[in-house]
Enzyme design. Structure first.
Site, PDB file in Angstrom:
ATOM      1  N   ASP A  17       0.873  -1.183   0.000  1.00  0.00           N
ATOM      2  CA  ASP A  17       0.000   0.000   0.000  1.00  0.00           C
ATOM      3  C   ASP A  17       0.912   1.237   0.000  1.00  0.00           C
ATOM      4  O   ASP A  17       1.850   1.315   0.794  1.00  0.00           O
ATOM      5  CB  ASP A  17      -0.891  -0.010   1.251  1.00  0.00           C
ATOM      6  CG  ASP A  17      -2.036   0.971   1.149  1.00  0.00           C
ATOM      7  OD1 ASP A  17      -3.191   0.555   1.232  1.00  0.00           O
ATOM      8  OD2 ASP A  17      -1.759   2.191   0.985  1.00  0.00           O
ATOM      9  N   HIS A  68     -10.256  -5.836  -2.122  1.00  0.00           N
ATOM     10  CA  HIS A  68      -8.919  -5.979  -1.529  1.00  0.00           C
ATOM     11  C   HIS A  68      -9.010  -6.135  -0.025  1.00  0.00           C
ATOM     12  O   HIS A  68      -9.933  -5.627   0.615  1.00  0.00           O
ATOM     13  CB  HIS A  68      -8.033  -4.771  -1.870  1.00  0.00           C
ATOM     14  CG  HIS A  68      -8.619  -3.458  -1.489  1.00  0.00           C
ATOM     15  ND1 HIS A  68      -9.559  -2.816  -2.260  1.00  0.00           N
ATOM     16  CD2 HIS A  68      -8.415  -2.655  -0.421  1.00  0.00           C
ATOM     17  CE1 HIS A  68      -9.898  -1.675  -1.691  1.00  0.00           C
ATOM     18  NE2 HIS A  68      -9.223  -1.571  -0.545  1.00  0.00           N
ATOM     19  N   PHE A  69      -8.034  -6.860   0.507  1.00  0.00           N
ATOM     20  CA  PHE A  69      -7.878  -7.006   1.950  1.00  0.00           C
ATOM     21  C   PHE A  69      -6.595  -6.289   2.357  1.00  0.00           C
ATOM     22  O   PHE A  69      -5.547  -6.491   1.748  1.00  0.00           O
ATOM     23  CB  PHE A  69      -7.788  -8.494   2.334  1.00  0.00           C
ATOM     24  CG  PHE A  69      -9.120  -9.198   2.265  1.00  0.00           C
ATOM     25  CD1 PHE A  69      -9.624  -9.644   1.056  1.00  0.00           C
ATOM     26  CD2 PHE A  69      -9.859  -9.407   3.417  1.00  0.00           C
ATOM     27  CE1 PHE A  69     -10.866 -10.278   0.990  1.00  0.00           C
ATOM     28  CE2 PHE A  69     -11.094 -10.038   3.360  1.00  0.00           C
ATOM     29  CZ  PHE A  69     -11.599 -10.476   2.157  1.00  0.00           C
ATOM     30  N   HIS A  70      -6.702  -5.448   3.401  1.00  0.00           N
ATOM     31  CA  HIS A  70      -5.536  -4.772   3.971  1.00  0.00           C
ATOM     32  C   HIS A  70      -4.889  -5.696   4.998  1.00  0.00           C
ATOM     33  O   HIS A  70      -5.591  -6.307   5.816  1.00  0.00           O
ATOM     34  CB  HIS A  70      -5.957  -3.504   4.731  1.00  0.00           C
ATOM     35  CG  HIS A  70      -6.604  -2.457   3.888  1.00  0.00           C
ATOM     36  ND1 HIS A  70      -5.928  -1.344   3.451  1.00  0.00           N
ATOM     37  CD2 HIS A  70      -7.874  -2.327   3.414  1.00  0.00           C
ATOM     38  CE1 HIS A  70      -6.752  -0.574   2.748  1.00  0.00           C
ATOM     39  NE2 HIS A  70      -7.940  -1.151   2.716  1.00  0.00           N
ATOM     40  N   GLN A 101     -14.598   2.437   1.862  1.00  0.00           N
ATOM     41  CA  GLN A 101     -13.902   1.955   0.661  1.00  0.00           C
ATOM     42  C   GLN A 101     -13.618   3.127  -0.279  1.00  0.00           C
ATOM     43  O   GLN A 101     -14.493   3.962  -0.531  1.00  0.00           O
ATOM     44  CB  GLN A 101     -14.744   0.897  -0.075  1.00  0.00           C
ATOM     45  CG  GLN A 101     -14.008   0.249  -1.242  1.00  0.00           C
ATOM     46  CD  GLN A 101     -14.801  -0.873  -1.926  1.00  0.00           C
ATOM     47  OE1 GLN A 101     -15.986  -1.063  -1.665  1.00  0.00           O
ATOM     48  NE2 GLN A 101     -14.140  -1.590  -2.819  1.00  0.00           N
TER      49      GLN A 101
END
Ligand code: 5GP
Length: 142
Positions: free
Chosen positions: A35, A104-106, A98
């Protein structure tokens, strides 16, 4: 009613190689990368390769694949930074926070007593992202 998938979102562009990313892992169904505005050291993301907006429209096979990659990333990121824990977060629709509309997964390594930085806050130094990505890749055995 939810908006349809928009193929011009930033993660779709990353998947197509139109914009760069610090790649950590890839398999047939998923992709993982750093990220660029991390909420903590080693903040990374796992995404589906198939075009889903979020958890509300994803099919079960892709969801299984991306959560498996999320677990791989969580374990590797914890090892890479000798973290005390790992936060996994996933947002659905603007009301829930969002901002990029591709599922997506953080994955965020956590350290005792260290708070998360703001969501989509400051851009990280590229050298730091390169260094942290290398550590996670090593822990993944990539
Ligand atoms: P969301 O708010 O949709 O759950 O999270 C989107 C995430 O994508 C944020 O954490 C944000 O920092 C990250 N992000 C936004 N633009 C880019 C980009 O161009 N490249 C990468 N690698 N991450 C991005």
């Amino acid at each position: 009613m939810t908006a349809p998938y928009d193929a011009n979102n930033i993660f779709a562009k990353i998947l197509r190689g139109e914009i760069p990313s610090h790649k950590l892992y890839e398999d047939e169904q998923t992709y993982a990368f750093m990220d660029v505005m991390p909420q903590g050291k080693g903040h990374c993301l796992a995404i589906t390769k198939a075009p889903f907006r979020n958890i509300l429209d994803v099919d079960q096979a892709s969801l299984s694949a991306v959560i498996t990659t999320t677990q791989k990333l969580a374990r590797a990121a914890k090892t890479a930074f000798d973290a005390d824990g790992v936060t996994v977060i996933q947002f659905n629709e603007p009301a829930a926070g969002q901002t990029v509309f591709h599922l997506h997964f953080h994955v965020i390594p956590r350290f005792d007593g260290v708070a998360l930085r703001p969501h989509t806050g400051q851009m990280e130094d590229q050298n730091v992202l390169v260094e942290n990505a290398e550590k996670i890749r090593q822990a993944l055995g990539q």
